[in-house]
Design an enzyme around this catalytic site. Structure first.
Site, PDB file in Angstrom:
ATOM      1  N   LYS A 111       0.817  -1.217   0.000  1.00 15.69           N
ATOM      2  CA  LYS A 111       0.000   0.000   0.000  1.00 15.69           C
ATOM      3  C   LYS A 111       0.849   1.264   0.000  1.00 15.69           C
ATOM      4  O   LYS A 111       0.398   2.327  -0.441  1.00 15.69           O
ATOM      5  CB  LYS A 111      -0.943  -0.008   1.209  1.00 15.69           C
ATOM      6  CG  LYS A 111      -2.011  -1.088   1.127  1.00 15.69           C
ATOM      7  CD  LYS A 111      -2.959  -1.015   2.306  1.00 15.69           C
ATOM      8  CE  LYS A 111      -4.060  -2.071   2.182  1.00 15.69           C
ATOM      9  NZ  LYS A 111      -5.013  -2.008   3.317  1.00 15.69           N
ATOM     10  N   LYS A 192      -9.387 -12.501  -7.289  1.00 15.01           N
ATOM     11  CA  LYS A 192     -10.485 -12.548  -6.332  1.00 15.01           C
ATOM     12  C   LYS A 192     -11.497 -11.450  -6.622  1.00 15.01           C
ATOM     13  O   LYS A 192     -11.141 -10.356  -7.052  1.00 15.01           O
ATOM     14  CB  LYS A 192      -9.959 -12.378  -4.894  1.00 15.01           C
ATOM     15  CG  LYS A 192      -9.289 -13.603  -4.320  1.00 15.01           C
ATOM     16  CD  LYS A 192      -8.857 -13.373  -2.879  1.00 15.01           C
ATOM     17  CE  LYS A 192     -10.051 -13.160  -1.974  1.00 15.01           C
ATOM     18  NZ  LYS A 192      -9.655 -13.037  -0.542  1.00 15.01           N
ATOM     19  N   LYS A 195     -14.350  -5.186  -4.503  1.00 19.03           N
ATOM     20  CA  LYS A 195     -15.073  -3.934  -4.746  1.00 19.03           C
ATOM     21  C   LYS A 195     -14.262  -2.994  -5.625  1.00 19.03           C
ATOM     22  O   LYS A 195     -14.809  -2.109  -6.271  1.00 19.03           O
ATOM     23  CB  LYS A 195     -15.386  -3.253  -3.407  1.00 19.03           C
ATOM     24  CG  LYS A 195     -16.405  -3.989  -2.558  1.00 19.03           C
ATOM     25  CD  LYS A 195     -16.742  -3.222  -1.314  1.00 19.03           C
ATOM     26  CE  LYS A 195     -15.616  -3.243  -0.297  1.00 19.03           C
ATOM     27  NZ  LYS A 195     -15.464  -4.550   0.355  1.00 19.03           N
TER      28      LYS A 195
END
Length: 329
Positions: A111, A192, A195
């Site tokens: 991240k 996977k 969202k």
């Protein structure tokens, strides 16, 4: 009863991957364990977040959890920031953690990669997660592959603290769901369902209409050939559809493969199964959304119970480290 803890970020709408892969297990666990489920809004602050959106998504997350079947009469559902002991214990544990072990956290590397500036909270995120778990003497923590490293840190910090200051924390054990459905993106079955998917047609949200579900499943990417075979390597598209149907029906994916002779019929049955699975969830969601006051009351009651336990744990840890107890009035 075994104490179990798990948390979810208020990050947006829930999809079938979330439900079949994690939250359905939460619903089952509440009947066999002393279950604590936390909406971790403090964790959401590690990245830039619109304040009004965060508040709205926190309530939405609570509605979603209640809609899928969590019962506040059986388990404890609460918001992380409503229990200040989370942040307080996190600081005590930060004073036990090392820079080196936090630098090794894979999620921080991913991240933070390529950013000119990274928030300190993103770096210390795993310590707050450790505090979340240890506050409730959780013996079992359901985790996915992406959180295993963080749970290992929680175990290490608990053991380190106990060795340094005496027996204070329960050392949590990881819990891999017995039947964890791994739901892949309908448009890219090698990834996977998420969202954040580039193609929204690859994700089925729990609030999608029957028409939306039918269209998304009908347009799901399949594989060359016409034979329905469960083979995730060579036929990832068909295998994903079989995995979804298996998770909904309880049958094995290989067994289901023998029942189909065409992709079209398989897709039709997957869509129908999902529509029926989500129907009661959507009805419950509508009822809860119409009474947000009751949802907030449930969260308040949950926070009250959570804090009654968290405060005892924090006091135990603070005393062990030598902090002066507050003056009793």
């Amino acid at each position: 009863m075994t104490r179990v803890f798990s948390g979810v970020q208020p990050s947006g709408d829930m999809h079938i991957g979330n439900y079949l892969g994690a939250f359905r297990q939460w619903v089952e666990d509440q009947h066999s364990s002393d279950a604590f489920y936390c909406i971790v809004d403090l964790h959401a602050l590690t990245v830039d977040t619109d304040p009004e959106m965060l508040r709205s998504r926190t309530v939405d997350a609570a509605i979603n959890l209640l809609a899928v079947g969590l019962d506040p009469q059986i388990c404890t559902i609460f918001v992380q920031s409503h229990v200040p002991e989370h942040a307080q214990l996190s600081w005590l544990l930060e004073c036990m953690a090392s820079m080196g072990e936090l630098r090794r956290m894979t999620q921080f590397k991913e991240k933070g990669a390529g950013r000119e500036s990274v928030r300190v909270g993103l770096f210390t995120y795993p310590v707050l997660m450790t505090a979340d778990i240890l506050l409730y003497d959780a013996e079992r923590v359901p985790v996915g592959d992406d959180q295993r490293q963080h749970l290992e840190l929680a175990r290490n910090l608990a053991i380190r603290f106990n060795n340094r200051y005496g027996d204070t924390f329960v050392v949590p054990a990881p819990s891999v769901p017995r039947v964890a459905a791994r739901v892949m993106d309908l448009q890219d079955p090698t990834q996977k369902m998420s969202k954040s998917s580039i193609s929204p047609t690859g994700t089925v949200a729990i609030l999608d209409s029957a028409d939306q579900i039918e269209k998304k499943v009908r347009r799901a990417v399949t594989d060359p050939g016409k034979e329905v075979v469960y083979d995730p390597v060579n036929k990832p598209g068909i295998s994903n559809l079989l995995d979804i149907l298996a998770a909904v029906t309880g049958k094995s994916n290989s067994e289901l493969a023998t029942e189909y002779h065409s992709y079209a019929q398989l897709k039709s049955d997957v869509a129908e199964a999902l529509i029926e699975l989500l129907r009661p969830i959507q009805q419950r969601h509508a009822q809860l959304s119409a009474d947000p006051g009751e949802v907030l009351a449930i969260l308040a009651r949950g926070a009250e119970r959570a804090q009654s336990i968290a405060a005892v744990t924090l006091e135990r840890a603070a005393n062990a480290m030598g902090l002066l107890p507050p003056k009793l009035i």
